[in-house]
Design an enzyme around this catalytic site. Structure first.
Site, PDB file in Angstrom:
ATOM      1  N   ASN A   8       0.868  -1.180   0.000  1.00  0.00           N
ATOM      2  CA  ASN A   8       0.000   0.000   0.000  1.00  0.00           C
ATOM      3  C   ASN A   8       0.907   1.233   0.000  1.00  0.00           C
ATOM      4  OD1 ASN A   8      -1.854   2.004   0.419  1.00  0.00           O
ATOM      5  ND2 ASN A   8      -2.386   1.396   2.517  1.00  0.00           N
ATOM      6  N   LYS A  10       0.111   4.205  -0.418  1.00  0.00           N
ATOM      7  CA  LYS A  10      -0.563   5.411   0.113  1.00  0.00           C
ATOM      8  C   LYS A  10      -0.276   6.589  -0.818  1.00  0.00           C
ATOM      9  CE  LYS A  10      -0.263   3.408   4.681  1.00  0.00           C
ATOM     10  NZ  LYS A  10      -0.262   3.602   6.125  1.00  0.00           N
ATOM     11  N   HIS A  83      -9.696   1.519   4.679  1.00  0.00           N
ATOM     12  CA  HIS A  83      -8.444   1.725   5.417  1.00  0.00           C
ATOM     13  C   HIS A  83      -8.688   2.755   6.520  1.00  0.00           C
ATOM     14  CE1 HIS A  83      -4.351   2.879   6.377  1.00  0.00           C
ATOM     15  NE2 HIS A  83      -3.960   1.743   5.822  1.00  0.00           N
ATOM     16  N   GLU A  85      -7.073   5.178   7.478  1.00  0.00           N
ATOM     17  CA  GLU A  85      -6.809   6.573   7.082  1.00  0.00           C
ATOM     18  C   GLU A  85      -7.995   7.145   6.319  1.00  0.00           C
ATOM     19  OE1 GLU A  85      -3.013   5.774   5.251  1.00  0.00           O
ATOM     20  OE2 GLU A  85      -2.191   5.320   7.222  1.00  0.00           O
ATOM     21  N   GLU A 152      -5.758  -4.597  10.948  1.00  0.00           N
ATOM     22  CA  GLU A 152      -4.751  -3.546  11.089  1.00  0.00           C
ATOM     23  C   GLU A 152      -5.016  -2.751  12.362  1.00  0.00           C
ATOM     24  OE1 GLU A 152      -2.653  -2.387   7.268  1.00  0.00           O
ATOM     25  OE2 GLU A 152      -4.438  -1.146   7.351  1.00  0.00           O
ATOM     26  N   GLY A 158       2.187   2.607  10.802  1.00  0.00           N
ATOM     27  CA  GLY A 158       3.141   3.697  10.601  1.00  0.00           C
ATOM     28  C   GLY A 158       3.877   4.126  11.848  1.00  0.00           C
ATOM     29  N   SER A 190       2.994  -1.719  10.624  1.00  0.00           N
ATOM     30  CA  SER A 190       4.444  -1.793  10.834  1.00  0.00           C
ATOM     31  C   SER A 190       5.022  -3.173  10.531  1.00  0.00           C
ATOM     32  CB  SER A 190       4.821  -1.339  12.251  1.00  0.00           C
ATOM     33  OG  SER A 190       4.501   0.028  12.433  1.00  0.00           O
TER      34      SER A 190
HETATM   35  P1  PGA Z   1       2.534   0.556   7.747  1.00  0.00           P
HETATM   36  O1  PGA Z   1       1.093   0.755   7.067  1.00  0.00           O
HETATM   37  O2  PGA Z   1       3.080  -0.733   7.218  1.00  0.00           O
HETATM   38  O3  PGA Z   1       3.325   1.743   7.349  1.00  0.00           O
HETATM   39  O4  PGA Z   1       2.281   0.491   9.217  1.00  0.00           O
HETATM   40  C1  PGA Z   1       0.242  -0.330   6.887  1.00  0.00           C
HETATM   41  C2  PGA Z   1      -1.070   0.159   6.329  1.00  0.00           C
HETATM   42  O5  PGA Z   1      -1.505   1.259   6.667  1.00  0.00           O
HETATM   43  O6  PGA Z   1      -1.707  -0.549   5.550  1.00  0.00           O
END
Ligand code: PGA
Length: 225
Positions: A8, A10, A83, A85, A152, A158, A190
């Site tokens: 992803n 983003k 997601h 976000e 998640e 992140g 992460s």
């Molecule tokens: P990350 O993001 O691996 O940077 O924690 C995962 C995600 O948001 O899908």
């Protein structure tokens, strides 16, 4: 069983040149790559393209939105839906997510539906309650064999603070109990080259949703090995 590794990107990496370089460095992994929408056409016909979102209407006066038909036409196979976000910054609700998931399935694509709790919810022992609501409302009327769920934990996204393997495995079992024993569940938050094996082989997740580490070609390649 083949594991599903999903990158992803983003709103990264920044310029088209950087995106092209990153793609060139990771395309041999065969992982599902979900770049920003505007790069999809240039990365097609890569066989494992995914999108980070979609709208649930087919076409019409929805400025700024992208339909599943458009994504399918470019060769996308997977679409990330809900997601955290999107939920946080764009106010997506479980009801929106439900409509999107249905639209994606109807088009014959595979939705990767994200669920997970915030740090505060976890501290207040609300994790199961949150997952239950996200699943009940977001997946109402959905055939579980047609989707992938991404567990998640939001506090792990992140932050570099990945979820303990055992805790993630426990949540995977909770989600299976709420849905089906056979549902595909991947982990995100992460995930990196050092912890990937634990989620995939110890906790037996069906794959990983990778954000930050998917932007680092060497690390990402190690995750997919
Ligand atoms: P990350 O993001 O691996 O940077 O924690 C995962 C995600 O948001 O899908």
């Amino acid at each position: 069983m083949e594991k599903l590794i999903v990158a992803n990107w983003k709103m990264n990496p920044g310029t088209w040149q950087e995106a092209e370089e990153l793609f060139g460095a990771v395309k041999k992994t065969g992982a599902v790559i979900c770049p920003p929408f505007i790069y999809l056409k240039s990365l097609a016909p890569y066989e494992n393209l995914g999108a980070q979102d979609c709208f649930y209407r087919e076409k019409g006066p929805y400025t700024g939105e992208i339909s599943v038909t458009m994504l399918k036409d470019l060769g996308c196979k997977y679409i990330i839906i809900g997601h955290s976000e999107r939920r946080k910054y764009f106010n997506e609700t479980d009801e929106d997510i439900n409509k999107k998931v249905k639209t994606v399935i109807e088009a014959g694509l595979i939705p990767i539906v994200c669920v997970g709790e915030t740090e505060e919810e976890r501290e207040n022992n609300k994790t199961e309650e949150i997952l239950e609501k996200e699943i009940r409302d977001g997946l109402d009327g959905i055939d579980y064999s047609k989707i992938v769920i991404a567990y998640e934990p939001i506090w792990a996204i992140g932050t570099g603070n990945a979820c303990d393997i055992e805790e993630a495995e426990r949540m995977k079992e909770v989600i299976q109990k709420m849905t089906s024993k056979n549902i595909k569940i991947i982990y995100g938050g992460s995930a990196n080259a050092d912890n990937a094996d634990g989620y995939l082989n110890q906790a037996n997740f069906d794959g990983l949703l990778v954000g930050g580490a998917s932007l680092k070609p060497d690390e990402f390649k190690r995750i997919t090995e």
